[in-house]
Design an enzyme around this catalytic site. Structure first.
Site, PDB file in Angstrom:
ATOM      1  N   TYR A 227       0.834  -1.197   0.000  1.00  0.00           N
ATOM      2  CA  TYR A 227       0.000   0.000   0.000  1.00  0.00           C
ATOM      3  C   TYR A 227       0.870   1.250   0.000  1.00  0.00           C
ATOM      4  CZ  TYR A 227      -3.770   3.227   0.864  1.00  0.00           C
ATOM      5  OH  TYR A 227      -4.662   4.250   0.722  1.00  0.00           O
TER       6      TYR A 227
ATOM      7  N   PHE B 144      -7.459  21.395 -24.866  1.00  0.00           N
ATOM      8  CA  PHE B 144      -7.806  19.975 -24.931  1.00  0.00           C
ATOM      9  C   PHE B 144      -9.039  19.782 -24.056  1.00  0.00           C
ATOM     10  CE2 PHE B 144      -7.766  15.505 -23.808  1.00  0.00           C
ATOM     11  CZ  PHE B 144      -7.803  14.967 -25.075  1.00  0.00           C
ATOM     12  N   THR B 145      -9.907  18.847 -24.451  1.00  0.00           N
ATOM     13  CA  THR B 145     -11.234  18.698 -23.829  1.00  0.00           C
ATOM     14  C   THR B 145     -11.159  18.614 -22.302  1.00  0.00           C
ATOM     15  OG1 THR B 145     -11.058  16.339 -24.285  1.00  0.00           O
ATOM     16  CG2 THR B 145     -12.338  17.642 -25.839  1.00  0.00           C
TER      17      THR B 145
ATOM     18  N   LYS C 219      -0.307   7.846 -23.710  1.00  0.00           N
ATOM     19  CA  LYS C 219       0.143   8.195 -25.066  1.00  0.00           C
ATOM     20  C   LYS C 219       1.644   7.892 -25.192  1.00  0.00           C
ATOM     21  CE  LYS C 219      -4.056  10.179 -24.925  1.00  0.00           C
ATOM     22  NZ  LYS C 219      -4.269  11.335 -24.125  1.00  0.00           N
TER      23      LYS C 219
ATOM     24  N   ARG D 162     -14.396  14.596 -35.754  1.00  0.00           N
ATOM     25  CA  ARG D 162     -13.980  15.824 -35.052  1.00  0.00           C
ATOM     26  C   ARG D 162     -14.504  16.996 -35.873  1.00  0.00           C
ATOM     27  NH1 ARG D 162     -11.674  14.743 -29.788  1.00  0.00           N
ATOM     28  NH2 ARG D 162     -13.866  14.365 -29.749  1.00  0.00           N
TER      29      ARG D 162
ATOM     30  N   PHE E 241     -20.959  13.881 -28.830  1.00  0.00           N
ATOM     31  CA  PHE E 241     -20.322  13.000 -29.822  1.00  0.00           C
ATOM     32  C   PHE E 241     -20.144  11.567 -29.322  1.00  0.00           C
ATOM     33  CE2 PHE E 241     -16.134  13.122 -27.810  1.00  0.00           C
ATOM     34  CZ  PHE E 241     -16.173  14.320 -27.115  1.00  0.00           C
TER      35      PHE E 241
HETATM   36  C1  LIG Z   1      -5.413  12.247 -23.541  1.00  0.00           C
HETATM   37  C2  LIG Z   1      -5.011  13.603 -23.229  1.00  0.00           C
HETATM   38  C3  LIG Z   1      -5.248  14.176 -21.968  1.00  0.00           C
HETATM   39  C4  LIG Z   1      -6.078  13.482 -20.896  1.00  0.00           C
HETATM   40  O1  LIG Z   1      -5.478  12.324 -20.460  1.00  0.00           O
HETATM   41  P1  LIG Z   1      -6.300  11.037 -20.002  1.00  0.00           P
HETATM   42  O2  LIG Z   1      -5.200  10.058 -19.689  1.00  0.00           O
HETATM   43  O3  LIG Z   1      -7.164  10.609 -21.148  1.00  0.00           O
HETATM   44  O4  LIG Z   1      -7.082  11.399 -18.801  1.00  0.00           O
HETATM   45  C5  LIG Z   1      -4.757  15.446 -21.726  1.00  0.00           C
HETATM   46  N1  LIG Z   1      -4.097  16.132 -22.667  1.00  0.00           N
HETATM   47  C6  LIG Z   1      -3.874  15.627 -23.892  1.00  0.00           C
HETATM   48  C7  LIG Z   1      -3.147  16.430 -24.892  1.00  0.00           C
HETATM   49  C8  LIG Z   1      -4.322  14.350 -24.225  1.00  0.00           C
HETATM   50  O5  LIG Z   1      -4.116  13.868 -25.452  1.00  0.00           O
END
Ligand SMILES: *Cc1c(COP(=O)(O)O)cnc(C)c1O
Length: 462
Positions: free
Chosen positions: A76, A128-129, A262, A386, A453
């Site tokens: 932990y 970014f979203t 990523k 998009r 979307f």
């Molecule tokens: C995917 C992404 C995020 C958010 O990350 P998550 O791991 O999906 O929560 C933030 N900024 C960028 C540029 C991204 O591509």
């Protein structure tokens, strides 16, 4: 496909295990897309042949990463894997302090709550979203300060991710530097098509920020890919390694949020890192409330080990040559087939220009949504809209926003598909392009209230 030196690149790995794909018939795909309401987010993965929906968490891990999973120390507190990860991040990114989180948005949540006061303005090189949403939930206003070229799909600018310093000057004149808690800087800007910033621009930004006493917080999600573009395109960097360039970027900034799903080649993971001890102590305290203890932050020990190992692989030149080379391969062949795409070709995806692809459709007949559905019908390829659907409605008028960019994103997971898969994608897109004049649009049958979307349903127009 040959690189600048006239040599072909190839994958710097060989395949030890494979995941079988299910091939479907046209009839099966017709049924599947109908049941999904012509929305690729609602397809079942088992009905998809080549899945180009996203590069997030979809990469293939190496044998070393998988071996690392077996080395998970699931204590932990004080897991050995946390210290491995901390060491790797200090070594490669150079930030002093680390707080792991379950993924990128967990880190964005901590940072936004700690740094933003209600009424503040947060400038960024395009939104970014999730990043913008967390800024807004902390009471901040996002302000776009990216160069104008980023909003033009035809502009060949090599560094469309650059910040326009004049826009920052105007913002400071309007609201005052004390209402700007930090600059949010993203590498290989996702919403602009995976477009990098240059080191020269970052140095200018750094000078500007020092002058106004404003920190730079990096969205480090695709910064290693950004370093590849600096080495390739910017004068004076051809002889530096990706690793050195990454470190130079981070040394010009004050901290970062990271979606490790990523660049870092893992299926789940993220972190917040910074150099300021006071900010770190707050983040370390807050992570306990929302994610987990500060030595795991919502992750298993094994996940942190896979991240630490993924980082060492992600900075290798041959990895990025193949990663970005594959995106280029797809883009160049689509361009050669006459298909309209956003230029220049970016880091992680190819964006089809649906307005030019289907000029006979009005934007309210959802050309990008239609094209994504057609691509699935053609060959079982899953992509993402998009455009008008993603942009949503204007809260004032209630009308669709009809954004300038109406795009279909073909996103490549890292190390997952082969060049032969890319050839199949090119052939499928080209064959849809050939019969484009026969393609009819869609109308919306169900519209959810938020982020429509993801869950909207459509039906074909008569
Ligand atoms: C995917 C992404 C995020 C958010 O990350 P998550 O791991 O999906 O929560 C933030 N900024 C960028 C540029 C991204 O591509």
């Amino acid at each position: 496909m040959k690189d600048k030196t006239g040599h072909s690149w190839a994958e710097p790995y060989k395949i030890k295990m494979v995941e079988l794909l299910r091939m479907t018939t046209r009839e099966e795909r017709e049924q599947a897309i109908r049941e999904a309401g012509y929305n690729t987010f609602l397809l079942r993965s088992r009905d998809v042949y080549i899945d180009l929906l996203t590069d997030s968490g979809t990469s293939a891990m190496s044998d070393r990463q998988w071996a690392g999973l077996m080395m998970g120390d699931e204590a932990y507190a004080g897991s050995e894997n946390f210290y491995n990860l901390q060491g790797a991040i200090q070594e490669y990114y150079g930030y002093k302090y680390l707080v792991p989180t379950h993924q990128g948005r967990g880190a964005e949540h901590l940072m936004s709550q700690i740094l933003i006061k209600p009424g503040d303005y947060v400038p960024g090189n395009m939104y970014f979203t999730t990043t913008r949403l967390h800024q807004e939930m902390a009471g901040g206003h996002f302000v776009d300060v990216i160069v104008d070229e980023a909003h033009d799909p035809a502009s060949p600018h090599p560094f469309k991710g650059n910040v326009d310093i004049a826009k920052l000057d105007r913002l400071v004149a309007e609201v005052g530097a004390n209402h700007i808690p930090y600059i949010s800087l993203e590498g290989c800007v996702n919403m602009a098509g995976g477009q990098p910033f240059s080191m020269a621009n970052l140095k200018d930004l750094h000078d500007w920020c020092r002058q106004h006493d404003i920190p730079i917080m990096l969205d480090a999600t695709r910064t290693i890919e950004n370093a590849w573009f600096i080495r390739r395109r910017e004068e004076g960097y051809a002889d530096k390694s990706i690793r050195e360039i990454l470190r130079e970027i981070c040394d010009l900034t004050d901290g970062c949020t990271m979606s490790a799903k990523k660049d870092l080649l893992v299926n789940i993971g993220g972190f917040f890192a910074c150099n300021d001890e006071e900010v770190f102590l707050k983040a370390q305290n807050m992570v306990v409330v929302y994610e987990g203890l500060h030595t795991y932050g919502g992750l298993a020990g094994r996940d942190m080990e896979a991240m630490a190992r993924g980082l060492r692989e992600a900075v290798l030149q041959e990895h990025q040559d193949a990663r970005i080379g594959q995106v280029r391969y797809l883009g160049v062949h689509l361009r050669n087939a006459g298909v309209p795409i956003v230029r220049p070709i970016g880091s992680h995806a190819i964006f089809l220009d649906a307005k030019m692809f289907l000029p006979h459709l009005d934007q309210d007949q959802f050309p990008a949504q239609t094209l994504a559905a057609e691509l699935y019908l053609e060959a079982g390829i899953r992509s993402m809209e998009r455009g008008n659907v993603s942009a949503g409605r204007d809260p004032e008028t209630g009308q669709n926003r009809r954004p300038a960019l109406e795009l279909v994103r073909l996103t490549l997971p890292r190390r997952v598909y082969t060049q032969a898969h890319m050839d199949v994608v090119v052939e499928a897109v080209a064959s849809v392009y050939e019969r484009r004049t026969e393609i009819r649009g869609l109308e919306m049958a169900y519209e959810p209230e938020y982020l429509r979307f993801f869950q909207a349903r459509f039906q074909p127009l008569e």
